[in-house]
Each structure stands twice: as C-alpha cells, then as structure tokens.
Design an enzyme around this catalytic site. Sequence first.
Site, PDB file in Angstrom:
ATOM      1  N   CYS A 131       0.881  -1.254   0.066  1.00 16.92           N
ATOM      2  CA  CYS A 131       0.001   0.143   0.043  1.00 16.92           C
ATOM      3  C   CYS A 131       0.752   1.267  -0.010  1.00 16.92           C
ATOM      4  CB  CYS A 131      -0.946  -0.040   1.144  1.00 16.92           C
ATOM      5  SG  CYS A 131      -1.808   1.563   1.514  1.00 16.92           S
ATOM      6  N   CYS A 134      -0.024   3.564   3.177  1.00 16.03           N
ATOM      7  CA  CYS A 134       0.444   3.098   4.058  1.00 16.03           C
ATOM      8  C   CYS A 134       1.985   3.403   4.262  1.00 16.03           C
ATOM      9  CB  CYS A 134       0.440   1.496   4.274  1.00 16.03           C
ATOM     10  SG  CYS A 134      -1.367   1.139   4.165  1.00 16.03           S
TER      11      CYS A 134
END
Length: 277
Positions: A131, A134
């Site tokens: 991600c 993230c």
Amino acid sequence: MAEVLSQSKLLCPSEGRAVSLSRTRRSPSLAAVHLAPSPSFVSLRFSSSFSSSIGNGGLVLGDWSRRRPVERNAIDGLHAKMSLRIGKSVKWWEKGLQPNMKEVQSAQDLVDSLLNVDNKLVIVDFYSPGCGGCKALHPKICQFAELNPDVLFLQVNYEEHKSMCYSLNVHVLPFFRFYRGAHGRLCSFSCTNATIKKFKDALAKHNTERSSLGPAKGLEESELLALAGNKDLSFHYNKKQMLVPAPDDVAEATPISPMFSPTRVLQGSEDKVLSKL
C-alpha cells in the site's frame, strides 16, 4: 575467469594471523578474495588448485575435504565477509519503530493486547506492505508514537492477516481504530498524508486523562463472535451468559416496608420493581 589481486591478505581467525596470496597473472582456478588486512601476516603461496564455482547454494570454493586448515579459515572468512556485505534489507514498515509500537501476531494476540492495557489509549493500525499510502504515512505514525509514549500502537499486517481483517470489517487501507479501557472502541477511520489532520484530531481528543470505569472492553462482542466463527483462525470465544433474576426472586430479595406495596412495572425490555405508597 577470476583474478586475485597481488598481495591480497586473508585473515585466519584460528591462527590469529593474516595470509598473503601472491599472484601475478589471471587463472581460472583462483577466486578473487578481498578481506581486511591485518597488522601482522605471513606470506603463503597455495600450490594446490583453488577452484571456485557458483552453485545453487552460493559460492563453492573447491573440494572442502582437501583443503588445509589455513585454507579453510580463509574461506570461512570470505563467507563471513560476503554475508556482512549482503546483509538483510530493512522493510519500510520495520523502520522507525518505537518501543510502544507492537506487531500483532494473531487474532488472540490482538484480543489480549486490547484487554491487558487497563485505561491506556490503544491505536490499531491496519496496513499492507504493497500500500503506497501506508508507506507514505508510516514515518508520521512513528513520530506520533514517539511523541505519545503512553499510547500503544498495534500494527496489523493485512497481507499476513487477511482473514482476520475480513472478520473485523477492514476493507480499506490505511485504516485506524482507537480503543480505550472500559469505553471500548472510540472511533475508526481511514486517512492518508493528505488527510492526516483526521488522525491528529482523533489523537488529541481521545488522548486525555479519564477515570477508569472498569476493566478494558477491547473488541465488540460481534467482532469476537466473527473471529471465533472464522475457520481460518485459531481463536475461541465463549459468550458469557448473563444471569437475569426472575421477578419473584427480586421481590423476595427486596426488603419491603409494611407501608408500601410492590408494583411491577414493565419499562422497555427490563422488569423493574418500584415502590408505591
């Protein structure tokens, strides 16, 4: 074809000295050796073949059983040097971690971690190695953890715990849930670097001193049941049976004055005994 540099020096740990390999021309039977020099060394020329090959297991230097002790020590030093050079790359979600940041290992670990914190604020951070949001947000989360040492940050790797995240209804990343003591879950939301203010506001709002109302609540009962019903997880949960006394038992247990007569009044889903003059 490998080339050994002139006057290359091999460190021999067992003999506490260095060995110098002198060679002036290229040879297919010699492997290049580069190790740190030692203040004291003796000169040694290997007369036997020093063949090398690359196999599936890595670098193989000749027939090990035929090597002399000094050659074996040299090869051991070479392997150690190569291991130090290669090293282990640190993954982005392992960088900048603080003492109050913990990686969740299982569903049971998550449940226990939330129940064993008393009245401390707990932030569960759901992330994925793939991600981008993230990864970009991770350094700031580490900064928040450093500035708030009394807050526990639990990290859940989505790739390693997909089934658990599914049972907890986590479908977007990065995702955060705030828990505190007997209050249980306080809020849950998703945010990125662009919306980091949402995280700051939630942290400022819920990271305030509060009196403890009882033991930590942790996950909602519906979440615990969902985890227990997930066959992919080794988690067991027994729903606590709430014992509700019968109305007659309540009446018998309640001391009643002769001047008052009990009247049972139904309010919502609870039976309450009221006193009426």
